[in-house]
Design an enzyme around this catalytic site. Structure first.
Site, PDB file in Angstrom:
ATOM      1  N   CYS A   1       0.791  -1.160   0.137  1.00 14.86           N
ATOM      2  CA  CYS A   1      -0.061  -0.009  -0.003  1.00 14.86           C
ATOM      3  C   CYS A   1       0.786   1.231  -0.044  1.00 14.86           C
ATOM      4  CB  CYS A   1      -1.132   0.105   1.158  1.00 14.86           C
ATOM      5  SG  CYS A   1      -1.970  -1.259   1.471  1.00 14.86           S
TER       6      CYS A   1
ATOM      7  N   GLY B   1      -0.010   0.476  -4.962  1.00 15.40           N
ATOM      8  CA  GLY B   1      -1.244  -0.385  -5.084  1.00 15.40           C
ATOM      9  C   GLY B   1      -2.101   0.256  -5.997  1.00 15.40           C
TER      10      GLY B   1
ATOM     11  N   ASN C   1       0.308   0.600   5.819  1.00 12.43           N
ATOM     12  CA  ASN C   1       1.075  -0.179   4.691  1.00 12.43           C
ATOM     13  C   ASN C   1       1.943  -0.933   5.505  1.00 12.43           C
ATOM     14  OD1 ASN C   1       2.775  -0.571   2.492  1.00 12.43           O
ATOM     15  ND2 ASN C   1       4.226   0.856   2.889  1.00 12.43           N
TER      16      ASN C   1
ATOM     17  N   TYR D   1      13.016  -1.973  -6.392  1.00  8.20           N
ATOM     18  CA  TYR D   1      11.824  -2.132  -7.165  1.00  8.20           C
ATOM     19  C   TYR D   1      10.844  -1.258  -6.568  1.00  8.20           C
ATOM     20  CZ  TYR D   1       7.617  -4.364  -9.558  1.00  8.20           C
ATOM     21  OH  TYR D   1       6.586  -4.349 -10.252  1.00  8.20           O
TER      22      TYR D   1
END
Length: 508
Positions: free
Chosen positions: A8, A36, A111, A255
């Site tokens: 998130c 997200g 998150n 990433y």
């Protein structure tokens, strides 16, 4: 595309000058969209009146202008974009979670992923708590609410809740009068704050969201820190700091995060350049061009090129207009999917020895299709370099890798993987160098458990992503998950799918 996903993005803003906080929150969520794509939601607080809207889809799909306008003006706002690592995709699981209790009202955005969520939820249910969603976020909201009943302030309740929450959680919480941000004691997931010229205070998962609303980054929250903003200004609770070794997720730099973000003092872009440079030193090869796989492989490709002296080329183009609503081909046409999302520039590839840089290989299927695409464009040789170590273990802190079953590196050696995906050679970044790519806060250390199995916390006893689904009848799940025909699902809570306005007086 078969990539790893993360849970998130959270956002919050407190302002006594700027009124259109719903719109600013919308801009912040747009900047966090990469974190997200399943749902989005915003809650605006206007002197204790909470107006909120949550919906499935991308921010642009879930938040039409008329709904943003209906949120109205306010002094505090929080927002959330979701990718589920716990709980199925439906409106009930969308955030922010809004709780109404005897001492007022609370909106919460989360998150991360709790490692004790199953035990925590089970204990709460035995004590009479009734859950509406299947996320660990609702368990967090219950724990904080229960503490609030016996505490003099919301921040005290958050502080007393932290020892009960194990694992990864970066939280943004709104009461009728306060905005609170909280980061777990390990600091697994990023959370920063900044200020605007008019004095507004902004919290966000990444600094790129601060940039989107014109806020200047001040710093990241320390692991274990709680920050509070109200009419008295900003203050911090640090009693939980230094309770555990900092364990920021290193894959955020490889990433997850946007390259223009700064996390714990380290530039994500610079970290990826360093990853590429390390790759060139660890796995040199004679080649004619270095090409990155869009998007997160591009910076590492530049770093590889600079270190190796091999020219960098733009050989793959990503279709930027395919969103969540893209209709995927059927099983027999699945090979064409990569051609729709990616295409080659043949002149950069044909007849050349290509070094292809990507951020990870999970199952190998996507990598094989990309390699075939490059081969079909006339590449003489294809040498793949991965700017992360091989995935060998599940992640329990918010990354969508809950089992070793589908990880190609757990079943095959590197030479075998190279043969499976069709490359002439394959090289991964070492764990040792992966832990060196971020040059920021000297006190920060990093979690690489998905690569080396060194978990900073206890591991959960129940790891299934949908571990709470069995508690919900099948007919309920079918009814409240978005139907295949595209018609809107019926939401039992009318306030979930439309703006709601409820007066909440908090006793503080």
């Amino acid at each position: 595309m078969g990539k790893v996903n993360e849970e998130c993005g959270v956002f919050g803003i407190y302002s006594t000058n700027t009124k259109k906080l719903g719109l600013l929150t919308y801009y912040g969520l747009y900047a966090l969209q990469h974190r997200g794509q399943e749902s989005a939601g915003i809650v605006v607080n206007d002197e204790g009146v909470f107006r909120f809207y949550r919906e499935l889809g991308l921010v642009s799909e879930a938040m039409p202008k008329e709904q943003i306008d209906r949120l109205g003006d306010g002094q505090i706002s929080v927002g959330h974009v979701r990718y589920s690592t716990s709980g199925i995709t439906n409106r009930i699981n969308a955030q922010p979670i809004v709780v109404n209790h005897v001492k007022g009202k609370m909106a919460l955005c989360h998150n991360g992923n709790l490692v004790n969520s199953y035990e925590l939820r089970h204990a709460l249910e035995l004590d009479g708590c009734i859950f509406q969603s299947t996320t660990d976020t609702e368990a967090i909201s219950y724990v904080i609410t229960r503490e609030r009943l016996h505490c003099g302030s919301i921040e005290e309740a958050v502080s007393k809740s932290m020892p009960k929450l194990h694992g990864a959680y970066s939280l943004v919480i709104m009461s009728p009068s306060k905005l609170i941000a909280c980061r777990d004691i390990n600091g697994f997931r990023p959370l920063c704050y900044g200020t605007m010229d008019d004095g507004s205070v902004v919290f966000a998962s990444e600094s790129c969201a601060l940039d989107a609303v014109g806020a200047k980054l001040v710093r990241d929250l320390r692991p274990g820190e709680i920050m509070i903003v109200d009419h008295n200004g900003i203050r911090s609770i640090t009693e939980h700091c230094n309770k555990a070794k900092p364990s920021m997720c290193v894959f955020e730099y490889i990433y997850f995060a946007r390259p223009d973000s700064i996390i714990d003092g380290a530039s994500v872009h610079e970290a990826r350049l360093r990853a590429g440079a390390f790759l060139a030193l660890e796995h040199p090869v004679q080649a004619d061009v270095v090409i990155g796989v869009p998007d997160s492989g591009l910076d590492a490709a530049v770093g590889y090129s600079r270190q190796s002296g091999i020219p960098y080329g733009i050989g793959l183009i990503k279709n930027k207009y395919i969103g969540r609503t893209f209709i995927a081909p059927g099983q027999t046409e699945r090979e064409n999917l990569v051609k729709i999302k990616l295409n080659t520039i043949r002149s950069e590839i044909e007849g050349k020895r290509v070094v292809l840089i990507d951020d990870s290989i999970v199952r190998g299927t996507t990598s094989a299709r990309i390699v075939k695409l490059v081969r079909d464009a006339g590449a003489k040789e294809v040498h793949m370099r991965i700017s992360a170590p091989p995935f060998m273990n599940p992640c329990y802190y918010g990354t969508d890798i809950d089992s070793r079953d589908n990880l190609i590196a757990c079943k095959h050696s590197i030479p075998e993987i190279a043969k499976i995906i069709g490359v002439d050679s394959l090289g991964y970044l070492s764990v040792e160098n992966a832990l060196k790519i971020a040059k920021g806060d000297s006190n920060m250390s990093y979690c690489a458990a998905c690569f080396n199995g060194d978990y900073p916390t206890e591991v959960p006893t129940v790891t299934d992503k949908n571990r709470f689904e069995s508690k919900i009848p099948k007919e309920w799940r079918t009814k409240h998950t978005e139907p295949q025909n595209g018609t809107p699902a019926v939401d039992p809570d009318a306030e979930t799918a439309s703006c709601a306005s409820v007066k909440a007086e908090e006793k503080e």
